[in-house]
Design an enzyme around this catalytic site. Structure first.
Site, PDB file in Angstrom:
ATOM      1  N   GLY A  56       0.839  -1.196   0.000  1.00  0.00           N
ATOM      2  CA  GLY A  56       0.000   0.000   0.000  1.00  0.00           C
ATOM      3  C   GLY A  56       0.875   1.247   0.000  1.00  0.00           C
ATOM      4  O   GLY A  56       2.076   1.191  -0.330  1.00  0.00           O
TER       5      GLY A  56
ATOM      6  N   GLU B  35     -13.441  16.854   6.830  1.00  0.00           N
ATOM      7  CA  GLU B  35     -14.037  15.630   7.387  1.00  0.00           C
ATOM      8  C   GLU B  35     -14.096  15.792   8.902  1.00  0.00           C
ATOM      9  O   GLU B  35     -13.636  16.807   9.443  1.00  0.00           O
ATOM     10  CB  GLU B  35     -13.198  14.398   7.014  1.00  0.00           C
ATOM     11  CG  GLU B  35     -13.261  14.069   5.527  1.00  0.00           C
ATOM     12  CD  GLU B  35     -12.455  12.843   5.140  1.00  0.00           C
ATOM     13  OE1 GLU B  35     -11.801  12.245   6.017  1.00  0.00           O
ATOM     14  OE2 GLU B  35     -12.482  12.480   3.955  1.00  0.00           O
TER      15      GLU B  35
ATOM     16  N   HIS C 202     -15.804   3.060  12.116  1.00  0.00           N
ATOM     17  CA  HIS C 202     -16.265   4.167  11.272  1.00  0.00           C
ATOM     18  C   HIS C 202     -17.772   4.303  11.451  1.00  0.00           C
ATOM     19  O   HIS C 202     -18.494   3.310  11.403  1.00  0.00           O
ATOM     20  CB  HIS C 202     -15.920   3.890   9.802  1.00  0.00           C
ATOM     21  CG  HIS C 202     -16.011   5.111   8.946  1.00  0.00           C
ATOM     22  ND1 HIS C 202     -17.209   5.696   8.614  1.00  0.00           N
ATOM     23  CD2 HIS C 202     -15.051   5.872   8.361  1.00  0.00           C
ATOM     24  CE1 HIS C 202     -16.979   6.763   7.852  1.00  0.00           C
ATOM     25  NE2 HIS C 202     -15.671   6.894   7.687  1.00  0.00           N
TER      26      HIS C 202
ATOM     27  N   ARG D 137     -14.671  11.113  14.866  1.00  0.00           N
ATOM     28  CA  ARG D 137     -15.291   9.847  14.505  1.00  0.00           C
ATOM     29  C   ARG D 137     -15.808   9.051  15.710  1.00  0.00           C
ATOM     30  O   ARG D 137     -16.867   8.437  15.656  1.00  0.00           O
ATOM     31  CB  ARG D 137     -14.198   9.053  13.799  1.00  0.00           C
ATOM     32  CG  ARG D 137     -14.662   8.024  12.910  1.00  0.00           C
ATOM     33  CD  ARG D 137     -13.505   7.580  12.065  1.00  0.00           C
ATOM     34  NE  ARG D 137     -13.387   8.368  10.868  1.00  0.00           N
ATOM     35  CZ  ARG D 137     -12.449   8.161   9.945  1.00  0.00           C
ATOM     36  NH1 ARG D 137     -11.561   7.215  10.116  1.00  0.00           N
ATOM     37  NH2 ARG D 137     -12.416   8.909   8.866  1.00  0.00           N
TER      38      ARG D 137
ATOM     39  N   HIS E  79     -12.948  -0.126  11.291  1.00  0.00           N
ATOM     40  CA  HIS E  79     -12.372   0.622  10.172  1.00  0.00           C
ATOM     41  C   HIS E  79     -10.854   0.723  10.231  1.00  0.00           C
ATOM     42  O   HIS E  79     -10.195   0.658   9.199  1.00  0.00           O
ATOM     43  CB  HIS E  79     -12.976   2.023  10.173  1.00  0.00           C
ATOM     44  CG  HIS E  79     -12.510   2.897   9.043  1.00  0.00           C
ATOM     45  ND1 HIS E  79     -12.692   2.554   7.712  1.00  0.00           N
ATOM     46  CD2 HIS E  79     -11.878   4.099   9.039  1.00  0.00           C
ATOM     47  CE1 HIS E  79     -12.194   3.507   6.945  1.00  0.00           C
ATOM     48  NE2 HIS E  79     -11.680   4.446   7.715  1.00  0.00           N
TER      49      HIS E  79
ATOM     50  N   ARG F  23      -7.950   8.025  15.582  1.00  0.00           N
ATOM     51  CA  ARG F  23      -7.279   8.674  14.450  1.00  0.00           C
ATOM     52  C   ARG F  23      -8.157   9.768  13.839  1.00  0.00           C
ATOM     53  O   ARG F  23      -9.346   9.555  13.589  1.00  0.00           O
ATOM     54  CB  ARG F  23      -6.952   7.632  13.382  1.00  0.00           C
ATOM     55  CG  ARG F  23      -6.358   8.202  12.127  1.00  0.00           C
ATOM     56  CD  ARG F  23      -5.957   7.122  11.161  1.00  0.00           C
ATOM     57  NE  ARG F  23      -7.075   6.353  10.681  1.00  0.00           N
ATOM     58  CZ  ARG F  23      -7.876   6.705   9.682  1.00  0.00           C
ATOM     59  NH1 ARG F  23      -7.698   7.864   9.060  1.00  0.00           N
ATOM     60  NH2 ARG F  23      -8.870   5.930   9.310  1.00  0.00           N
TER      61      ARG F  23
END
Ligand code: SIN
Length: 549
Positions: free
Chosen positions: A28, A128, A249, A298, A359, A394
């Site tokens: 990744g 966000e 999430h 979140r 998540h 996070r």
């Protein structure tokens, strides 16, 4: 007697050997950035990846990558938002590194060919949860990860000293007589000489193998996220830190009570563009809960949703984004639109059913500010690592940035720290393996007892269930048994950490200890493996959410 955690996995003797100066495990953003940045500095680099190059979590990232790139924004503001989201458990220095080195890292990604969205010639930036500024760069509307992955693969293909082995599952590290990295055993589903279990002899390993989402029944993570890197590092003597901070999430599309595995994410960016949460009576969920309402951090949103679901007895809430209109949906969120429609929901005309699902692992293999993982020659970066930037929760879109920034840092120190070639020492420690049939009950236990809402009683029952599963034995090594054994090791470590932390902080929500307790629990929970036993310990450090010092 408590079944031991295996010191290594049962595997056939290696049938082939390859050499490389550095082995990067994972493909990744973190793994490929490390490989590209090391290229030209260390000789031969081998990237090994469990599936194909783009099968990991980066490919699925929707929202984007956060960095102080917009007018009026500064690293200090990004730092403040990161610390606040992290609920006092971030490492302040690590956060400072992230936010100050982040903008240059994003520009380098662009120079490697990643194409981000622009408006009137300037980088388009959105907001966000938890961000007080528009600072999320995105690509293809909501296909940011896919574009980054494409660009990095293209760059790696141009790098002559980087070679890739796909379908290669890393089984265990090989260490020399001093306990330093001397290689790694891998299982390759290939053809010809490099097939089956072999050994990659090397002078350093960069672990960038991603997260542990498959510990839970529902996750936004792809099937490859089975905690392999965390389990492998633990067996080699590394420390797992902050494992209890698993992020759920808030807005994952609800596909029904029996849906398992990877679930469709509805990006926070949809709320960033004005969508809002309602319950089955049409009542707004986030109003009055937090000053940022639907754009609260979140953990706050996930908890508010879970509370409302518990009050109403409904298995999901609704995300209403109809007012964004058909054109905006098609332009800004083409991937989410198509996915929702595939599942029979048209977000242009109807609200989307959503519920929290696993998540992100905010914790992982403990590293210093240069990605060193505590075992000579071992480095860790990206979701597998705990660099200290995420704390207890996070901040949205900080994960791609963490992979970029800390992989660049590893490439700064690793060449100067490369050790001479050494021989792997014979490993006579006890090996173990559980069968793949353990996976499903393990996921059910972890979801029920160590998921969004936790209690001492629930985790005691989880420990008993996991120990019963650990007493099952397999003599048939193979990818399913190795992955399941890794999932079990990581689940047991996560449960130990979550049981030890008797408070509620960030994404760690204890029903029996509902308050945050800085007097007792400001600091980190570490887990190490000693003689087959997990040893959790608490290490106090000052709470860090007061904003920059
Ligand atoms: C999202 O798009 O909501 C996910 C972004 C992230 O996990 O940072």
């Amino acid at each position: 007697m408590t079944p031991a955690i295996p010191a290594r996995l049962v595997a056939p003797e290696p049938g082939w050997t390859e050499t490389a100066d550095v082995v990067v495990i994972g493909s990744g953003i973190a793994g490929l950035t490390a490989a590209l940045r090391l290229h030209g500095q260390v000789g031969r680099i081998l990237v090994v990846t469990k599936d194909v190059l783009d099968a990991g979590s980066t490919q699925w990232a929707q929202g984007g990558i956060a960095a102080a790139l917009g007018p009026g924004d500064t690293p200090a503001q990004h730092e403040r938002d990161t610390l606040v989201a992290g609920a006092g458990a971030c490492d302040r220095e690590a956060v400072r590194v992230l936010v100050t080195e982040g903008p240059a890292a994003v520009h380098e990604l662009i120079s490697w060919g990643a194409v981000f969205d622009h408006t009137d010639g300037a980088l388009s930036l959105t907001r966000e949860g938890g961000h007080h500024r528009d600072r999320i760069a995105h690509a293809g509307g909501d296909a940011t990860g896919a574009e980054i992955q494409r660009a990095l693969i293209a760059a790696v293909e141009q790098a002559p000293e980087i070679e890739v082995i796909q379908h290669a599952l890393a089984v265990d590290l090989l260490t020399d007589a001093d306990g330093a990295v001397a290689g790694v055993t891998v299982h390759v589903l290939g053809e010809g000489q490099v097939d089956g279990v072999g050994q990659l002899r090397c002078r350093a390993v960069v672990l960038a193998s991603g997260g542990l989402g498959q510990v839970f029944s529902q996750s936004t993570n792809p099937a490859v996220a089975t905690g392999d890197g965390m389990a492998l590092a633990l067996r080699a003597g590394a420390t797992l830190r902050d494992l209890e901070f698993v992020q759920f999430h808030p807005t994952v599309m609800w596909l029904g009570a029996h849906s398992r595995g990877q679930q469709p994410l509805i990006s926070e960016a949809v709320r960033g563009e004005g969508a809002f949460l309602v319950d089955d009576q049409g009542r707004r969920v986030m109003e009055g809960v937090h000053p940022l309402a639907d754009l609260a951090p979140r953990d706050v949103v996930a908890k508010a949703i879970t509370r409302r679901m518990n009050q109403t007895g409904k298995p999901h809430l609704w995300l209403d984004a109809r007012h964004l209109g058909a054109d905006f949906w098609a332009r800004r969120f083409p991937t989410i639109l198509a996915t929702a429609r595939e599942h029979g929901v048209d977000p242009v005309t109807e609200p989307i059913p959503v519920a929290p699902a696993q998540h992100y692992a905010s914790g992982g293999v403990a590293t210093d500010l240069w990605g060193r993982a505590g075992v000579p020659g071992l480095y860790a970066t990206g979701e597998v690592a705990c660099s200290g930037v995420h704390g207890a929760n996070r901040l949205a879109s900080n994960s791609l940035l963490e992979g970029l920034v800390f992989s660049r840092r590893i490439a700064e120190v690793l060449p100067g720290e490369l050790r001479d070639w050494t021989e792997p020492a014979p490993d006579r420690r006890p090996a173990g393996l559980v069968p793949g049939t353990v996976r499903r009950p393990l996921q059910q236990t972890m979801t029920a007892e160590v998921g969004v809402l936790r209690s001492a009683e629930g985790m005691k029952s989880a420990v008993a269930d996991l120990e019963a599963l650990a007493s099952e034995r397999s003599t048939e090594p193979g990818p399913d048994a190795w992955e399941t054994s890794n999932l079990l090791t990581v689940s047991r470590a996560l449960t130990e950490a979550a049981a030890l932390r008797q408070e509620t902080r960030g994404s760690h929500w204890r029903e029996d200890h509902p308050e945050r307790d800085d007097d007792r629990w400001a600091g980190h929970v570490d887990v190490v493996l000693r003689d087959g036993e997990l040893v959790p310990s608490f290490h106090p450090s000052p709470a860090t959410d007061g904003g920059p010092a």
